[in-house]
Scaffold this active site. Sequence first.
Site: not given
Length: 212
Positions: A107, A111, A206
Amino acid sequence: MKPNPQNFTEIKHPVIARDLTILRDKRTDTANFRLALSRISTILAYHALNNIGLSSFEVETPIQKTTGYKLDTNIVVIPILRAGLGLVDAITTFVPDARVGHLGMYRDEVTKKPVDYYVNVPDGIENALVLVIDPMLATGGSACDAIGFLKSKGAREIRFICLIAAPEGVAEVQKHFPDVAVITAALDERLNENKFIVPGLGDAGDRIFGTT
């Protein structure tokens, strides 16, 4: 903003409720995060595959002959990299002969839209049940991008599996791909201003891989 129930399943199960709590807890370490993720992934796979075709054949037990069954559906698992990899092992343990492809997306932090960087998809997806997997269905951008790409390659039956979904993401998938079933362990409240799911569990990638 309620999903269309025709192609949306939120699984309610005591084990999922317990394990989602483990995943949401910011104190959970990487090892226990992965274990909880694996357990939920197995339950998600069970529900995603509960109505696939079977073919019968004769099998002989130590006592007598009887009717046996085998899956009559080609199954292809497509994780959206990298976080989707965390669900693969549990699903392929459930269905060992499933083939696995990969879609690499991230991602864009400015934007908030998905960017493709890697594609490797098995042949024959037009005749397979394709399971697209990603822990989070947030804005729906990556999911729609992946589904659209796979449809352009001939996929006709696609199901999207995720741990947690935001209403906005489900609505986006149902708007553009009403034929795609969404199976999730939890429909959360909403997206925040940074497009993270609330209450969510943070960055799934993560937490799966122990990175920041």
